[in-house]
Write an enzyme that holds these catalytic residues in place. Structure first.
Site, PDB file in Angstrom:
ATOM      1  N   VAL A  52      36.384  35.518  35.229  1.00  0.00           N
ATOM      2  CA  VAL A  52      37.448  35.217  36.190  1.00  0.00           C
ATOM      3  C   VAL A  52      38.306  36.460  36.442  1.00  0.00           C
ATOM      4  CG1 VAL A  52      39.496  33.789  36.633  1.00  0.00           C
ATOM      5  CG2 VAL A  52      37.487  32.783  35.529  1.00  0.00           C
ATOM      6  N   CYS A  53      38.522  37.240  35.386  1.00  0.00           N
ATOM      7  CA  CYS A  53      39.453  38.374  35.452  1.00  0.00           C
ATOM      8  C   CYS A  53      39.174  39.353  36.597  1.00  0.00           C
ATOM      9  CB  CYS A  53      39.489  39.113  34.123  1.00  0.00           C
ATOM     10  SG  CYS A  53      40.074  38.096  32.751  1.00  0.00           S
ATOM     11  N   PRO A  54      37.922  39.809  36.797  1.00  0.00           N
ATOM     12  CA  PRO A  54      37.729  40.783  37.884  1.00  0.00           C
ATOM     13  C   PRO A  54      38.025  40.211  39.264  1.00  0.00           C
ATOM     14  CG  PRO A  54      35.613  40.111  36.956  1.00  0.00           C
ATOM     15  CD  PRO A  54      36.680  39.594  36.033  1.00  0.00           C
ATOM     16  N   ILE A  57      41.857  40.654  39.487  1.00  0.00           N
ATOM     17  CA  ILE A  57      42.273  42.056  39.473  1.00  0.00           C
ATOM     18  C   ILE A  57      41.937  42.737  40.797  1.00  0.00           C
ATOM     19  CG2 ILE A  57      41.854  44.291  38.359  1.00  0.00           C
ATOM     20  CD1 ILE A  57      41.342  42.621  35.742  1.00  0.00           C
TER      21      ILE A  57
END
Length: 199
Positions: A52-54, A57
């Protein structure tokens, strides 16, 4: 005897920090107080090289110019080292990397920043905390998601614009789903009827 933890609330001064960030393939020292005079969107994410993070970001980076026009800096933080950040930045987006970003990623390897903002999970990673800090260093908005679902960049921008509007128009408040250009209301029992009678 148990110690009482003071949790962050809106209206409190945002905890300062001194850390190492990565930007434009370089390491540099960063303090939150360096950005006094600007608004700051400070967001935490669990770990580099995850899923999920990328998406979050890169979404903040893709909209960075909109934040910049609002006198706002974006700062991303995780408990990874600056070296892990650099390696992830050097990986292409097509394979889950970040590529180049328009804002810094901060290393919180000792987890001091995550602890100060009360978003360190029991597993030792940062929850998806997002904080909007005003020009005076005061916390105006906070949001914390659990690990499995991401945040909305558009809603962050909308909330930021509402904060800036009411700070520059102290006799007005913004109703639900307010967007720039929409009607506001006066925080007064009589004057607010003008708003309610028009909806």
């Amino acid at each position: 005897m148990t110690s009482e933890i003071e949790y962050l609330r809106v209206g409190m001064k945002a905890p300062d920090f001194d850390a190492t960030a990565v930007y434009d393939q370089e390491f540099f020292p960063v303090k939150l107080s360096d950005y006094r005079g600007k608004y700051v969107v400070l967001f935490f994410y669990p770990l580099d090289f995850t899923f999920v993070c990328p998406t979050e970001i890169t979404a903040f980076s893709d909209q960075y110019d909109r934040f910049k026009k609002l006198n706002t800096e974006v700062l991303g933080v995780s408990v990874d080292s600056e070296y892990a950040h650099l390696a992830w930045l050097q990986a292409d987006r097509e394979v889950g990397g970040l590529g180049n970003l328009d804002y810094p990623l901060i290393s919180d390897l000792k987890k001091d920043i995550s602890k100060a903002y009360n978003i360190l999970s029991d597993d030792g990673v940062a929850l998806r905390g997002l904080f909007i800090i005003d020009k005076e260093g005061i916390l105006q908005h906070l949001l914390v998601n659990n690990l499995a679902f991401g945040r909305s960049v558009e809603e962050t921008l909308r909330t930021l614009q509402a904060i800036q509007y009411v700070q520059s128009h102290p006799d007005e408040v913004c109703p639900a789903d307010w967007q720039p250009g929409d009607r506001t209301m006066a925080p007064d029992p009589s004057k607010s009827k003008e708003y309610f009678s028009a909806i």
